[in-house]
Design a protein around this motif. Structure first.
Motif, PDB file in Angstrom:
ATOM      1  N   ARG A 293     -28.603  37.291  13.764  1.00 28.96           N
ATOM      2  CA  ARG A 293     -28.642  38.685  13.318  1.00 28.96           C
ATOM      3  C   ARG A 293     -29.006  38.782  11.838  1.00 28.96           C
ATOM      4  O   ARG A 293     -29.744  39.688  11.421  1.00 28.96           O
ATOM      5  CB  ARG A 293     -27.310  39.376  13.601  1.00 28.96           C
TER       6      ARG A 293
ATOM      7  N   SER B 135     -37.844  36.216  14.299  1.00 29.08           N
ATOM      8  CA  SER B 135     -36.593  35.459  14.196  1.00 29.08           C
ATOM      9  C   SER B 135     -36.307  34.683  15.479  1.00 29.08           C
ATOM     10  O   SER B 135     -35.786  33.560  15.432  1.00 29.08           O
ATOM     11  CB  SER B 135     -35.426  36.413  13.886  1.00 29.08           C
ATOM     12  N   THR B 136     -36.640  35.273  16.603  1.00 27.69           N
ATOM     13  CA  THR B 136     -36.465  34.573  17.886  1.00 27.69           C
ATOM     14  C   THR B 136     -37.316  33.310  17.918  1.00 27.69           C
ATOM     15  O   THR B 136     -36.850  32.234  18.308  1.00 27.69           O
ATOM     16  CB  THR B 136     -36.845  35.498  19.056  1.00 27.69           C
TER      17      THR B 136
ATOM     18  N   VAL C 245     -37.472  40.892  14.755  1.00 26.39           N
ATOM     19  CA  VAL C 245     -36.657  40.303  15.828  1.00 26.39           C
ATOM     20  C   VAL C 245     -37.463  39.250  16.579  1.00 26.39           C
ATOM     21  O   VAL C 245     -36.962  38.154  16.879  1.00 26.39           O
ATOM     22  CB  VAL C 245     -36.165  41.405  16.794  1.00 26.39           C
TER      23      VAL C 245
ATOM     24  N   CYS D  93     -32.696  38.359  11.516  1.00 24.50           N
ATOM     25  CA  CYS D  93     -33.415  39.592  11.836  1.00 24.50           C
ATOM     26  C   CYS D  93     -33.403  40.557  10.648  1.00 24.50           C
ATOM     27  O   CYS D  93     -34.415  41.190  10.334  1.00 24.50           O
ATOM     28  CB  CYS D  93     -32.794  40.260  13.066  1.00 24.50           C
TER      29      CYS D  93
ATOM     30  N   CYS E 127     -38.860  45.557  14.690  1.00 29.67           N
ATOM     31  CA  CYS E 127     -39.147  44.983  16.012  1.00 29.67           C
ATOM     32  C   CYS E 127     -39.870  43.643  15.884  1.00 29.67           C
ATOM     33  O   CYS E 127     -39.534  42.664  16.559  1.00 29.67           O
ATOM     34  CB  CYS E 127     -39.987  45.960  16.829  1.00 29.67           C
TER      35      CYS E 127
ATOM     36  N   LEU F 171     -28.431  45.374  10.523  1.00 27.30           N
ATOM     37  CA  LEU F 171     -28.640  44.313  11.503  1.00 27.30           C
ATOM     38  C   LEU F 171     -27.637  43.166  11.346  1.00 27.30           C
ATOM     39  O   LEU F 171     -27.485  42.346  12.251  1.00 27.30           O
ATOM     40  CB  LEU F 171     -30.075  43.771  11.394  1.00 27.30           C
TER      41      LEU F 171
END
Length: 318
Positions: A246, A295-296, A292, A249, A289, A34
């Protein structure tokens, strides 16, 4: 390694590092995908050096450890590693593993104290250090994993000490989970990382950890150790927002996978050491998943609030 590394030299080192990772850590290999390419290369190079040093201390050859090495032989291995590490930092690396370290330390301006602290952790293993309390176990976890978290964070561009502390917390959480998963394997080779005072409270002599009658009380100690790991995982979350997206993530994925190992150990209870605890591919994909999404959030709404203090957690020297 010269002062500058050519593209061909870097590619050769990267191939060496990828091979080391494929043989040593499928979880790290998966999470590192990632990263953006340059960051992934540096992370893999650092891992390759760490792995090499660990293998040298254990006398690892073709998958077998030298269980009969004398203390004098182990001391000689440590001395050689320290000499080679200093030479690498000075730009005089003499093998791929140390050329990898030299590149990473120079490119990311990593202070030399950190590679040497990792070697101090390997020395604790080599001399059979005795862990009397949870503070002793956590200090060991810093030397063999927390300091790696700090160096990895520096590869990701982090320089703020508070964020580096969170990276250190994640490494400590990883190591406490490793200890919990590998209790019996470690005991079989004469290594005990569980706090002696906790074992004493449960009436488990160090020499009897592997006895069938000790499984239930040992699990109670491990359950307590995993509670401690959770505190470090919780703290580590608040460093994710300060990493490139990234990278965030990747680190969040690793955090979720290792946490899942701890959950499975707890679910299996005193049978956790009948076979190695692993995380299935579907759970790893699900973890990625969720990482992500996590992290968002950390990079958006999560930045609106100040991270809580690391109250009660061990803190590295600065």
């Amino acid at each position: 390694m010269s002062e500058t590394t050519s593209s061909a030299e870097l590619e050769e080192l990267s191939n060496y590092a990828r091979q080391a990772i494929s043989e040593g850590s499928k979880s790290f290999a998966g999470a590192s995908r990632l990263f953006r390419s340059d960051m992934r290369a540096s992370a893999q190079l650092l891992y390759a050096w760490c792995r090499h040093c660990d293998d040298v201390i254990d006398g690892q050859v073709a998958g077998f450890k030298d269980e009969d090495a004398t203390q004098e032989e182990i001391a000689e291995r440590l001395s050689l590693l320290r000499t080679q590490t200093q030479r690498a930092i000075d730009g005089k690396a003499d093998s791929p593993a140390f050329a990898a370290l030299a590149y990473v330390v120079k490119r990311h301006e990593i202070p030399e104290r950190f590679p040497f602290e990792l070697l101090d952790g390997f020395e604790m293993d080599a001399i059979g250090h005795h862990y009397k309390s949870i503070d002793d176990t956590i200090l060991y976890s810093y030397y063999v994993a927390g300091v790696v978290g700090v160096m990895m964070a520096m590869i990701m561009g982090v320089r703020d000490d508070e964020v580096l502390d969170r990276a250190c917390d994640l490494g400590i959480g990883f190591q406490l989970t490793n200890i919990s998963r590998d209790v019996m394997d470690d005991w079989n080779i004469g290594r005990v990382y569980l706090p002696q005072d906790w074992l004493d409270e449960m009436g488990v002599p160090r020499d009897n950890i592997g006895a069938p009658k000790s499984r239930v009380p040992v699990f109670k100690v491990v359950d307590r150790l995993l509670d401690t790991a959770e505190s470090y995982y919780d703290s580590a979350y608040f460093g994710i927002s300060e990493l490139p997206f990234r990278a965030a993530c990747a680190i969040s994925t690793a955090r979720r996978v290792y946490r899942e190992i701890g959950r499975q150990v707890r679910h299996r209870q005193h049978t956790a050491w009948d076979s190695r605890t692993v995380v299935s591919k579907p759970k790893k994909y699900a973890g990625a998943c969720l990482a992500v999404m996590e992290s968002t959030y950390a990079h958006t709404l999560g930045r609106l609030s100040r991270p809580p203090a690391r109250t009660g957690l061990w803190t590295r020297a600065r």
